[in-house]
Scaffold this motif. Structure first.
Motif, PDB file in Angstrom:
ATOM      1  N   LYS A 107       0.872  -1.180   0.000  1.00  0.00           N
ATOM      2  CA  LYS A 107       0.000   0.000   0.000  1.00  0.00           C
ATOM      3  C   LYS A 107       0.911   1.233   0.000  1.00  0.00           C
ATOM      4  O   LYS A 107       1.343   1.707   1.048  1.00  0.00           O
ATOM      5  CB  LYS A 107      -0.903   0.010   1.226  1.00  0.00           C
ATOM      6  CG  LYS A 107      -1.613  -1.306   1.501  1.00  0.00           C
ATOM      7  CD  LYS A 107      -2.514  -1.748   0.352  1.00  0.00           C
ATOM      8  CE  LYS A 107      -3.211  -3.054   0.698  1.00  0.00           C
ATOM      9  NZ  LYS A 107      -4.000  -3.595  -0.433  1.00  0.00           N
ATOM     10  N   MET A 131      -1.472   5.982  -2.299  1.00  0.00           N
ATOM     11  CA  MET A 131      -2.820   5.425  -2.159  1.00  0.00           C
ATOM     12  C   MET A 131      -3.591   6.109  -1.036  1.00  0.00           C
ATOM     13  O   MET A 131      -4.789   5.857  -0.875  1.00  0.00           O
ATOM     14  CB  MET A 131      -2.758   3.915  -1.923  1.00  0.00           C
ATOM     15  CG  MET A 131      -2.196   3.128  -3.086  1.00  0.00           C
ATOM     16  SD  MET A 131      -2.039   1.345  -2.746  1.00  0.00           S
ATOM     17  CE  MET A 131      -3.778   0.854  -2.627  1.00  0.00           C
ATOM     18  N   GLN A 167      -5.701   4.030   1.617  1.00  0.00           N
ATOM     19  CA  GLN A 167      -6.820   3.196   1.181  1.00  0.00           C
ATOM     20  C   GLN A 167      -6.333   1.797   0.809  1.00  0.00           C
ATOM     21  O   GLN A 167      -5.199   1.609   0.364  1.00  0.00           O
ATOM     22  CB  GLN A 167      -7.518   3.826  -0.019  1.00  0.00           C
ATOM     23  CG  GLN A 167      -8.084   5.217   0.261  1.00  0.00           C
ATOM     24  CD  GLN A 167      -8.771   5.797  -0.969  1.00  0.00           C
ATOM     25  OE1 GLN A 167      -9.832   5.339  -1.379  1.00  0.00           O
ATOM     26  NE2 GLN A 167      -8.164   6.815  -1.549  1.00  0.00           N
ATOM     27  N   ASP A 168      -7.205   0.824   0.972  1.00  0.00           N
ATOM     28  CA  ASP A 168      -6.864  -0.550   0.603  1.00  0.00           C
ATOM     29  C   ASP A 168      -6.917  -0.770  -0.903  1.00  0.00           C
ATOM     30  O   ASP A 168      -6.229  -1.661  -1.425  1.00  0.00           O
ATOM     31  CB  ASP A 168      -7.810  -1.537   1.287  1.00  0.00           C
ATOM     32  CG  ASP A 168      -7.566  -1.626   2.782  1.00  0.00           C
ATOM     33  OD1 ASP A 168      -6.424  -1.362   3.205  1.00  0.00           O
ATOM     34  OD2 ASP A 168      -8.524  -1.935   3.521  1.00  0.00           O
ATOM     35  N   THR A 189      -7.501   1.528  -4.774  1.00  0.00           N
ATOM     36  CA  THR A 189      -7.800   2.742  -5.536  1.00  0.00           C
ATOM     37  C   THR A 189      -7.857   2.387  -7.016  1.00  0.00           C
ATOM     38  O   THR A 189      -7.236   1.410  -7.459  1.00  0.00           O
ATOM     39  CB  THR A 189      -6.727   3.838  -5.333  1.00  0.00           C
ATOM     40  OG1 THR A 189      -5.559   3.502  -6.110  1.00  0.00           O
ATOM     41  CG2 THR A 189      -6.353   4.000  -3.865  1.00  0.00           C
ATOM     42  N   TYR A 215      -4.987  -2.925  -5.667  1.00  0.00           N
ATOM     43  CA  TYR A 215      -4.712  -3.227  -4.263  1.00  0.00           C
ATOM     44  C   TYR A 215      -3.296  -2.851  -3.856  1.00  0.00           C
ATOM     45  O   TYR A 215      -2.897  -3.109  -2.712  1.00  0.00           O
ATOM     46  CB  TYR A 215      -4.958  -4.714  -4.000  1.00  0.00           C
ATOM     47  CG  TYR A 215      -6.423  -5.067  -4.096  1.00  0.00           C
ATOM     48  CD1 TYR A 215      -7.278  -4.854  -3.025  1.00  0.00           C
ATOM     49  CD2 TYR A 215      -6.959  -5.569  -5.275  1.00  0.00           C
ATOM     50  CE1 TYR A 215      -8.627  -5.149  -3.115  1.00  0.00           C
ATOM     51  CE2 TYR A 215      -8.308  -5.867  -5.379  1.00  0.00           C
ATOM     52  CZ  TYR A 215      -9.141  -5.653  -4.300  1.00  0.00           C
ATOM     53  OH  TYR A 215     -10.480  -5.940  -4.402  1.00  0.00           O
TER      54      TYR A 215
END
Length: 514
Positions: free
Chosen positions: A485, A489, A492-493, A495, A500
């Motif tokens: 991540k 990003m 966020q998990d 986008t 991922y």
């Protein structure tokens, strides 16, 4: 310069082409019973097709399956047409009936089950103006399973910047092969460092991926390249029944570049290191003739386009051979026709993992690109040295993962070639072929989601070699769970830019069995 290999503004379907899929017919115990069905009256759609052929409006009918006898590629009808009668499509493909060759779309083609979902033929018409009428007629025929426009597929790489050409030094002949553009030291390749390549290879019990078969469906491959020659398990490029039958050469270099990222020889004191030691099985899905591509903004170029029959035959071969991973660094805006969809469904059902490039039209609004957007396919975006999405990589909710895709050094053919030609206006106002866009030889650094995708294909080969489940959904879940991540990003998990996250090979392998 701007992107050469992009599909925004290009036609999403081929002109004057249709894919026709016949409904499967029951096998017959005797030739006589089969021939009796073949001589049955034609449905309205096949009658229309026969009428089009009689009027000289059908240029060619080519079966997708190479198993069709004699590679029948031209539809001819009985001499009865000369007497004004409605012709029948009869007999066995390749059989001579009253001095006429039997047509492609006959009983045997319908019985040929090698093409997923039923026998499919490519119909090429003389004019695109006739496509709609024939399509409607065939769609109403009870013996026709489907009829569809033929989606166009293009390359998804960008031309390397000419501004960086001056930074490339020429080198003398090196052991095992000459080098035109000099890559960096293999142990300093930024893309491999980003995905924790060395760390992954240092894991206890790590296994090489030499038993894993990765298919590269692309522009071909230089099978004699000194950094690839020992990594190639098969190469298919011959199609004697097609009008643009291609040579073994990878003129564009795109396929060779993709293959090098997946599996260039590791630590051989030459060139680069590939992500894995997987065995490459290459299928050339482009012929050697450039097409005139006209963009919606009025510009044009001469470039190479995926041959639809070569492409589908390659997918069918991959299903037949049970390859483990397929790399598709191609794209186009046309939704898959039923035969392409059926081929993907068959591959995924058999456990093959398919990775495809998101496309390079970010500045054009990130239009949806297929096959990346086909359900079950792992769609890959491109990141740069700073772990940010590149300024060309498409975004979309169908993306799975991102990987390094900017200034990626990899192999190129050892012989000269070109990525296309400029289109220039001639004295008559028409387009003519101009100066070639010549590529480097041996090695070069290229940008594109095409270059990001093979990182994931090579990583999947490692995952499978080290005990990962041979199932496309399981592979996707493992990639998603192990991806980094990155800061861009925003916590966020997932986008639409990164999916991922950015590929992490070490964590992908560590996560096996957890």
């Amino acid at each position: 310069m701007g992107p050469l290999f992009k599909h925004f503004g290009l036609p999403v379907y081929h002109d004057a082409m249709l894919f026709v899929q016949m409904k499967p017919q029951p096998q017959h115990r005797t030739f006589e019973s089969a021939l009796a069905v073949a001589r049955a009256p034609l449905g309205a759609g096949l009658q229309a097709l026969a009428f089009f052929e009689r009027a000289g409006l059908v240029k060619r009918v080519t079966p997708v399956s190479k198993e069709s006898p004699h590679y029948a590629s031209r539809m001819l009808v009985r001499p009865a047409i000369a007497r004004g009668a409605m012709p029948e499509l009869v007999g066995v493909a390749g059989e001579n009936v009253d001095g006429w060759s039997a047509p492609t779309l006959n009983l045997n083609a319908a019985l040929d089950q090698r093409t997923p979902g039923g026998a499919t033929s490519l119909i090429e018409l003389a004019s695109d103006a006739d496509v709609r009428q024939l399509q409607l007629s065939l769609a109403a025929d009870p013996t026709v399973a489907s009829v569809a426009r033929v989606p166009a597929r293009y390359l998804t790489a960008k031309s390397p910047s000419r501004s960086s050409s001056s930074l490339r030094k020429k080198a003398p002949v090196a052991p095992g092969g000459r080098i035109a553009a000099v890559p960096p030291s293999a142990n300093t390749m930024w893309n491999l460092q980003k995905i924790k390549w060395n760390e992954a290879r240092g894991l206890h019990g790590f296994k090489e991926a030499d038993s894993i078969r990765v298919a590269v469906l692309d522009t071909g491959i230089d099978h004699q390249h000194p950094d690839l020659v020992d990594q190639i398990g098969g190469y298919t490029y011959e199609h004697p029944d097609l009008p643009g039958a291609s040579s073994a050469q990878d003129l564009i270099g795109h396929g060779t570049h993709v293959a090098g990222t997946i599996a260039a020889a590791i630590n051989n004191d030459l060139g680069i290191n590939g992500v894995s030691r997987a065995t490459i099985h290459a299928w050339k899905i482009f012929d050697d003739r450039p097409d005139l591509l006209k963009y919606s903004d009025g510009t044009a170029e001469y470039a190479y386009v995926v041959d639809p029959v070569m492409y589908l035959r390659a997918l069918i071969d991959c299903a037949d051979e049970g390859v483990d991973v397929i790399n598709l660094s191609i794209g186009g805006g046309g939704r898959p026709d039923p035969t392409e969809s059926a081929a993907f469904e068959a591959l995924l059902a058999n456990g093959t993992t398919i990775v495809a490039a998101m496309g390079n039209e970010r500045r054009d609004g990130s239009p949806i690109s297929y096959p990346a957007a086909i359900p079950g396919v792992i769609a890959v975006g491109a990141t740069n040295l700073q772990d940010r999405v590149t300024n060309f990589s498409n975004r979309g909710n169908h993306i799975t993962i991102a990987a390094p895709g900017d200034a990626i050094w990899s192999t190129l053919p050892t012989y000269p070639g070109q990525m296309g030609w400029r289109a220039e206006r001639g004295p008559d106002g028409g387009w003519r072929q101009g100066k070639a866009d010549v590529r480097e030889t041996d090695y070069d650094a290229w940008p594109g989601t095409s270059m990001a995708t093979p990182h994931v294909a090579g990583a999947v080969a490692h995952y499978l070699a080290n005990g990962g489940t041979r199932n496309a959904a399981a592979v996707r879940n493992a990639l998603a769970a192990s991806a980094d991540k990155v800061p861009a990003m925003g916590g966020q998990d997932f986008t639409p830019d990164f999916g991922y996250g950015r590929l992490n090979l070490e964590q992908l392998i560590v996560g096996i069995g957890q």
